[in-house]
Design a protein around this motif. Structure first.
Motif, short mmCIF file in Angstrom:
data_model
loop_
_atom_site.label_atom_id
_atom_site.label_comp_id
_atom_site.label_asym_id
_atom_site.label_seq_id
_atom_site.Cartn_x
_atom_site.Cartn_y
_atom_site.Cartn_z
N GLU A 1 56.68 51.02 20.83
CA GLU A 1 56.34 50.75 19.44
C GLU A 1 55.97 52.03 18.69
O GLU A 1 55.64 51.98 17.50
CB GLU A 1 55.18 49.76 19.36
CG GLU A 1 55.52 48.36 19.84
CD GLU A 1 56.60 47.71 18.98
OE1 GLU A 1 56.67 48.02 17.76
OE2 GLU A 1 57.37 46.91 19.52
N ASN B 1 44.10 41.64 16.68
CA ASN B 1 44.11 40.22 16.30
C ASN B 1 43.06 39.94 15.24
O ASN B 1 42.35 38.92 15.25
CB ASN B 1 43.89 39.32 17.52
CG ASN B 1 45.10 39.29 18.43
OD1 ASN B 1 46.22 39.59 18.00
ND2 ASN B 1 44.88 38.93 19.69
N SER C 1 52.61 45.10 16.36
CA SER C 1 52.43 44.06 17.36
C SER C 1 52.90 44.61 18.70
O SER C 1 54.09 44.95 18.84
CB SER C 1 53.22 42.80 16.97
OG SER C 1 53.03 41.77 17.91
N PRO D 1 52.04 39.44 22.73
CA PRO D 1 51.70 40.56 21.84
C PRO D 1 50.30 40.40 21.23
O PRO D 1 49.81 39.30 21.08
CB PRO D 1 52.77 40.49 20.76
CG PRO D 1 53.19 39.06 20.73
CD PRO D 1 53.04 38.53 22.12
N ILE D 2 49.72 41.51 20.91
CA ILE D 2 48.47 41.58 20.16
C ILE D 2 48.76 42.33 18.88
O ILE D 2 49.42 43.38 18.88
CB ILE D 2 47.38 42.29 20.97
CG1 ILE D 2 47.03 41.50 22.24
CG2 ILE D 2 46.12 42.50 20.13
CD1 ILE D 2 45.98 42.18 23.12
N ASP D 3 48.23 41.79 17.77
CA ASP D 3 48.47 42.42 16.47
C ASP D 3 47.38 43.46 16.21
O ASP D 3 46.18 43.16 16.33
CB ASP D 3 48.45 41.35 15.36
CG ASP D 3 49.58 40.34 15.53
OD1 ASP D 3 50.67 40.76 15.99
OD2 ASP D 3 49.36 39.15 15.23
N TYR D 4 47.84 44.66 15.84
CA TYR D 4 46.90 45.78 15.65
C TYR D 4 47.00 46.31 14.23
O TYR D 4 48.08 46.31 13.62
CB TYR D 4 47.22 46.93 16.61
CG TYR D 4 47.04 46.60 18.07
CD1 TYR D 4 45.79 46.66 18.65
CD2 TYR D 4 48.13 46.24 18.85
CE1 TYR D 4 45.62 46.37 20.00
CE2 TYR D 4 47.98 45.93 20.18
CZ TYR D 4 46.71 46.00 20.78
OH TYR D 4 46.56 45.71 22.08
N GLU E 1 50.57 48.03 10.50
CA GLU E 1 50.37 46.80 11.26
C GLU E 1 51.43 46.78 12.35
O GLU E 1 52.63 46.79 12.08
CB GLU E 1 50.51 45.57 10.36
CG GLU E 1 49.51 45.52 9.21
CD GLU E 1 48.09 45.31 9.70
OE1 GLU E 1 47.91 44.76 10.82
OE2 GLU E 1 47.14 45.69 8.97
N THR F 1 44.24 37.45 26.62
CA THR F 1 45.64 37.29 26.20
C THR F 1 46.53 37.28 27.42
O THR F 1 46.42 38.15 28.29
CB THR F 1 46.06 38.43 25.26
OG1 THR F 1 45.14 38.48 24.16
CG2 THR F 1 47.46 38.23 24.75
#
Length: 824
Positions: free
Chosen positions: A56, A68, A105, A90-93, A103, A85
């Motif tokens: 990413e 999150n 994920s 995925p975790i949203d950052y 933003e 999790t």
């Protein structure tokens, strides 16, 4: 105290490594966010390219703000969310990247053994390598400024590597150590460059300046530790990185200065090693760290710091090698091979490409255009065989010749020297041939042999130098002090000594100044000892290579062989000189059999090529002619000299026949020794010498009868001979210089024999009425004769120059039937 501090630092480093290893292993199988974070929530620059965070685009100095939607203050806050999790979800950052808020994920992952090996495994191994290099160098050269500063440098880099995973993942608290060694590293590097590759004159005259790098480090580390982890610490963190870059540049520039303007050959060689290591080690890590620190990439390629450190190991390894291997014999071989492989691969590739292109183009434009593909392999192979290979060989030979790197043939070189040794007649021409051979084969600026003679306490140096292209080589000979310090050192060590051994090895500290100066005066780099018959005979002195390269192990093996062969030549020459000396002393005065026996037994009485002085028991014989003055007045000088030579030849022949040695001629007199030069070890041998002397005297009596008969026929007056014989202790040895030497005897027995010969020339004995020869002997001789001879007691006599009276006897002749002689 120094060794205790060293051991303590090693123990600290090992303890940190063990703790960090245990902590890192506990990460196996644990879920993690797909990237690593430091305590300040910045993405760490370490990782793998397959991690979801890397895919990413996350990299240092991205800062994670939320996960999150939950704000994050510590890495543990994120780890709690990761544990809740499922792996792969995925975790949203929310990410802060410079002035941007992004933003992203990123799916979570499970930390595998491959992840551990790629991150901590690499860094941990590098940490161990750094520590081992530092410990090895310190062990080889302990308690010196160079070894201490280098060890501190290795300690800092090792600790930096071992704690890197803790900074990025485990967070046990080693960040303080991490920051400390970050500042210690450049300080130790600056301290090292003050002494290596060459010492700075300023730091030598002002030792206090060596503390300056550590004071700068302290000035940076104190506020850094004080303000961490607050944002204000970043100013000092950046200053430390600037300090690191500055120290690296200064180190490289110092090495470059030592190479361009060396204080010694070893400084140039060391700087060459350091620069070579820096050229291989610095570019990739420097670019990688710069890109990581600025958040950039190299051509779109993300740089992970755990891989960047791999090539950097070459730099401390090169420094450590240059410090520990002060001889550095094989350094040039390694460098030349490394660069040679790269250059030759490029040249060969380009050449083959050119031949291929040219061949293909020519065939496509000629009558073979239709069959170009089928004809091409044959034509290309012929072009390689008949064009490329010969040209390649010629170019390589020209380059080797130009830079004095043409390889020599070991067997041919040794064979040519062996052939010369087999036919050595004179030492100096042989040495000149050897020196010419090794100079031409190894491209040496200067070579020479220094010989010492323990007998004469003198030495001489024979050196061959001069550039063949401009000056005709010639052998230069000059005297050398017998107590030369370098000769004394080589004689003591009995092995190869280089000028770098003397300059670097603490073992040679007492001789360093004197021997270093001698190396400079001789223009020599290496000194090989020469031995003849097990005794030190001198040394083979070898100068620098014209190419500027160091000697390889093959060169040392060849020169060691040459030194051994030169020792053999010196031994042969010394043996020949000893034989010549011996024959000059005795060959004309003893029989050939006796002379050869003397040579075979030379160990007993030769010392340093000349007879050693020794106390022995011998029988001395003196002769003189009575009435010779009247004869000489009636002969012209030429006839007189001819007659005298004939007379002396006859006496010498008789003496030699009875195993005597003619010592000296004086006028018409002769001195002869019986029982020299090989010392008698038994009473029986002393008895035989006395008998031989008396037998010789009686034979001389018969010679006088024949001589007087010849004199009467020529109308000349007859002569009488007086002989004195005495047996006793004498000092036997050589007198005179090395060029004019004679073997003789000294002592009271010699004087007594001479006085017996000259005693009372008018002595009246009945025997003398019919004999032309009077033979007087002393009591000491008579005791050894037994009853083999008829003698008449003359009585106690007082001899000229002696206070004690002795009993003299006159030998009348042999007994008709001698009984067994009793001795003792």
């Amino acid at each position: 105290m120094s060794r205790l501090c060293f051991a303590g630092l090693v123990a600290v480093n090992v303890a940190i490594g063990v703790i960090c290893t245990i902590d890192s292993v506990q990460w196996l199988g644990k879920p993690f966010p797909g990237f690593l974070l430091n305590e300040r929530m910045f993405v760490n620059g370490m990782g793998r390219y397959s991690w979801t965070g890397s895919l990413e685009g996350l990299n240092f100095p991205d800062k994670i703000l939320t996960a999150n939607g939950a704000p994050l203050a510590t890495p543990e806050d994120l780890q709690r969310i990761v544990r809740q999790t499922p792996v792969g979800e995925p975790i949203d950052y929310t990410v802060e990247r410079g002035d941007l808020i992004l933003e992203l994920s990123v799916p979570t992952m499970r930390f595998s053994a491959a992840d551990l090996g790629s991150v901590f495994g690499i860094l941990g191994l590098l940490g161990v390598v750094y520590l081992v290099i530092g410990v090895v160098v310190f062990t080889i050269k302990p308690d010196t400024a160079v070894s201490w500063s280098f060890f501190l440098l290795c300690f800092a880099v090792s600790t930096f590597s071992l704690t890197a995973f803790d900074i990025a993942a485990t967070h046990r608290g080693f960040v303080r150590w991490y920051l400390l060694v970050l500042a210690l590293g450049p300080a130790a590097g600056l301290h090292l460059v003050m002494h290596f590759p060459r010492p700075w004159e300023y730091s030598r005259r002002h030792p206090g300046v060596q503390l300056a790098p550590y004071l700068v480090a302290a000035a940076l580390i104190v506020p850094l530790e004080w303000h961490y982890p607050a944002t204000r610490f970043l100013l000092f963190y950046r200053l430390i990185f600037l300090y690191l870059i500055t120290a690296s540049v200064i180190f490289v520039l110092g090495s470059l200065a030592a190479y361009l303007r060396p204080s010694s050959h070893i400084a140039r060689q060391r700087s060459k090693v350091v620069l070579f290591g820096a050229a291989l080690a610095f570019p990739i890590p420097a670019l990688g760290l710069l890109a990581s620190f600025s958040g950039a990439s190299l051509g779109g390629f993300q740089v992970h710091n755990n891989f960047v450190g791999i090539p950097f190991t070459l730099f401390p390894a090169a420094i450590g090698y240059a410090i520990a291997r002060h001889n550095l014999f094989d350094v040039d071989v390694y460098i030349k091979r490394t660069l040679g492989y790269v250059l030759m691969t490029s040249v060969v590739g380009l050449a083959y490409f050119a031949i291929q292109t040219a061949t293909s183009g020519i065939l496509s434009r000629t009558v073979f255009s239709g069959q170009a593909e089928s004809v091409y392999p044959i034509v290309f192979a012929l072009a390689v065989v008949f064009f490329f290979n010969p040209v390649n060989r010629r170019v390589q030979e020209a380059v080797e010749q130009l830079f004095f790197r043409k390889p020599y043939d070991y067997r041919t070189t040794v064979g040519s020297i062996s052939e010369a040794l087999g036919g050595v007649a004179e030492l100096e021409p042989f040495l000149e041939g050897v020196l010419r051979t090794i100079r031409s084969e190894l491209f040496i600026e200067r070579a020479g042999v220094i010989l010492v003679d323990d007998r004469t306490r003198q030495g001489r140096a024979l050196f061959l130098d001069g550039d063949e292209a401009r000056v005709q080589d010639r052998l230069k000979t000059r005297p050398v002090a017998f107590d030369d310090p370098l000769l004394a050192l080589v004689a003591r060590e009995r092995k190869l000594i280089s000028r770098y051994d003397v300059a670097e090895d603490p073992h040679f500290a007492p001789e360093r100044a004197a021997c270093g100066e001698r190396f400079n005066e001789l223009g020599a780099t290496l000194a090989f000892p020469l031995f003849a018959s097990g005794e030190f005979a001198g040394m083979l002195a070898i100068g620098h290579k014209k190419s500027g390269h160091f000697y390889s192990r093959e060169d040392i093996d060849l020169l060691t062989t040459v030194a051994t062969m030169t020792s053999s030549a010196v031994e042969q020459a010394r043996e020949k000189g000893q034989r010549t000396t011996l024959m000059q002393l005795f060959a004309k005065h003893v029989s050939p059999q006796v002379a050869e026996s003397l040579w075979e037994q030379r160990e007993q009485f030769l010392d340093g090529g000349r007879p050693r002085s020794q106390k022995i028991t011998a029988t001395i014989l003196f002769t003189d002619l009575q009435g010779f003055s009247g004869v000489s007045e009636q002969l012209d000088p030429e006839t007189l000299m001819e007659w005298l030579n004939t007379y002396m030849d006859g006496i010498t022949r008789v003496v030699m026949q009875h195993e005597g040695v003619v010592d000296d001629y004086f006028g018409d007199g002769v001195k002869a020794n019986f029982g020299v030069p090989v010392p008698r070890t038994s009473e029986e041998q002393v008895r035989e010498d006395a008998i031989h002397a008396v037998e010789c005297a009686l034979e001389l009596e018969r010679e006088m009868v024949r001589l007087n008969g010849s004199m009467k026929e020529r109308g000349l007056p007859t002569l009488r001979m007086r002989i004195g014989i005495f047996t006793g202790p004498v000092l036997a040895g050589s007198l005179g210089s090395a060029d004019r030497m004679k073997y003789t005897t000294l002592g009271d027995a010699v004087n007594t024999a001479a006085r017996l010969e000259s005693y009372d020339r008018d002595l009246a004995l009945a025997h003398l009425a019919t004999s032309p020869c009077r033979i007087l002997i002393g009591d000491s001789t008579l005791r050894h004769l037994g009853d083999r001879f008829e003698t008449q007691r003359v009585g106690e006599v007082t001899l000229k120059g002696k206070t004690e009276r002795i009993v003299a006897h006159c030998v009348l002749g042999r007994r008709s039937a001698p009984r067994e002689i009793q001795t003792g």
